[in-house]
Design an enzyme around this catalytic site. Structure first.
Site, short mmCIF file in Angstrom:
data_model
loop_
_atom_site.label_atom_id
_atom_site.label_comp_id
_atom_site.label_asym_id
_atom_site.label_seq_id
_atom_site.Cartn_x
_atom_site.Cartn_y
_atom_site.Cartn_z
N CYS A 92 0.81 -1.11 -0.04
CA CYS A 92 0.05 0.02 -0.02
C CYS A 92 0.87 1.13 0.01
CB CYS A 92 -0.70 0.01 1.15
SG CYS A 92 -2.27 -1.43 1.39
N HIS A 372 -9.18 3.23 -2.03
CA HIS A 372 -7.86 2.94 -2.12
C HIS A 372 -7.21 2.23 -3.43
CE1 HIS A 372 -4.28 1.86 -0.20
NE2 HIS A 372 -4.27 0.68 0.24
N CYS A 402 -0.04 2.75 6.27
CA CYS A 402 0.43 1.43 6.67
C CYS A 402 0.63 0.65 5.57
CB CYS A 402 -0.49 0.49 7.70
SG CYS A 402 -2.39 0.61 6.94
#
Length: 416
Positions: A92, A372, A402
């Site tokens: 991510c 996302h 994160c």
């Protein structure tokens, strides 16, 4: 040390990441990436022969998303062949890491003009590809990494989010309240045109408009709507995680004995699955002056931080502390925070651990409302923070997120 300046930031709208339903279904991922690169070129009259590097973030580097999207997208965008490119994966955190590395190249004096960003088409990623991505992490049919799992059990991210909520004593009601506010803030930002400076429309290869707005937000969401949603990760808690027979829940309780993991996260308190791309134009001060560009912000400091891989999602807090120490700044010196809403508990814990004023963090909503697109999100967050610093006439923003494996990159930018 040279200064690294942000000259411009662009992003695509975020489209639904469901297979066959994305507005970008007809596009190759490199076409979507090429769109933001072309927009930077046009908006800033870039001499692409002088682009030293295109550093790109893409997490699921398989099939269409393989083959170094950074380089291929630059070629697809019509950049000069002299513009090199590389693609990286920090899960991510890929888009944020790409930007930090671009800044490092400039600050070291090795480069003068670098573009960073990322792409992720979640709509084309299959379960088989998810299994492939996990082959180096977990035991399973595509790989047997028993030693790593014995050292650092790595579970399902949603189960890890629920485990953190249990450890921190954060209730579903509190997480739902956070998620509702994300939707409200995103709705206000969209209505106010707060994203318009960076948002570019996406067209197909024949020039037909595909999308000019974010599809995921649900600004009319009510508390009762969230309360009615079933927890998304209850089905994983007691399900076998790998060929060893251990469940996803047991992988966590093997490190946190006696922990009662209660499923609390659901579709409305987890990041939206979407497709998207984003890019940032970075330059040295000398190059910007030569081109007549007015820098919008400078990179103050960057940092990377690892944390417990079993809980996986807790590195943003230590990453923020580390980047603040690098910059010799205090929390009170930061005007705005952008922390990716992978799950509501990630940002809720960040707020509580650091004592952040809720009016300074994710002020225009986050991934719960907006979605996302994994490899692109970090670059999107930097652009969002920069636009909002300018809109409010503020000075500094800290951006962190994160990443799988228990990591978090971070950056502090300062408006010029």
């Amino acid at each position: 040390m040279a200064e690294a300046y942000i000259i411009d930031a662009v992003r695509t709208p975020r489209s639904t990441g469901k297979p066959g339903k994305s507005a970008y279904t007809s596009l190759h991922p490199q076409n979507l990436a090429a769109g933001v690169l072309a927009a930077l070129k046009e908006r800033n009259n870039i001499n692409t022969a002088e682009v030293d590097d295109v550093i790109w973030g893409t997490s699921a580097q398989f099939d269409k998303q393989g083959g170094d999207l950074g380089r291929m997208a630059a070629l697809d965008a019509g950049y000069d062949v002299k513009a090199s490119g590389v693609t990286l994966d920090r899960f991510c955190g890929s888009g944020l890491t790409a930007t930090n590395l671009a800044a490092a190249e400039i600050m070291s004096g090795m480069e003068d003009l670098v573009i960073s960003g990322g792409t992720e088409l979640m709509s084309f990623i299959t379960q088989h590809q998810i299994d492939q991505a996990a082959a180096g992490i977990k035991r399973g049919s595509l790989g047997d990494n028993a030693r790593l799992q014995a050292r650092h059990p790595q579970s399902n991210q949603g189960v890890a989010a629920d485990a953190i909520a249990a450890l921190e004593g954060i209730t579903r009601e509190e997480l739902d309240a956070f998620s509702l506010e994300s939707q409200r803030r995103a709705g206000r930002a969209i209505a106010g045109g707060y994203f318009s400076k960076s948002l570019i429309p996406v067209y197909d290869l024949e020039g037909k408009l595909l999308l000019d707005h974010d599809e995921h937000p649900r600004p009319n969401t009510a508390a009762a709507d969230l309360a009615a949603l079933k927890p998304s990760f209850a089905k994983f808690l007691d399900a076998p995680a790998d060929e060893s027979g251990a469940t996803f829940g047991q992988l966590i309780t093997s490190r946190y004995p006696g922990l009662n993991i209660v499923p609390v996260h659901h579709a409305g308190s987890s990041s939206g699955v979407v497709d998207g791309a984003a890019a940032l134009l970075l330059a040295s001060g000398a190059y910007a002056e030569k081109q007549g560009w007015k820098p919008r912000a400078r990179i103050i400091a960057t940092a990377n931080m690892g944390d417990d891989p079993t809980l996986m999602l807790n590195a943003p807090v230590p990453a923020a502390r580390k980047v603040l120490a690098r910059a010799r700044l205090k929390l009170s010196d930061i005007d705005l925070f952008e922390v990716n809403e992978a799950f509501a508990v990630v940002v809720e814990k960040f707020i509580r651990d650091l004592g952040i004023d809720r009016e300074r963090i994710n002020v225009n909503g986050g991934a719960i409302a907006l979605g996302h697109p994994v490899g692109a999100t970090g670059a999107i967050l930097i652009g969002t923070a920069l636009d909002e610093l300018e809109r409010r006439g503020l000075k500094r923003a800290l951006i962190t997120m994160c990443a799988a494996g228990g990591m978090a990159p971070a950056v502090i930018i300062e408006r010029v």
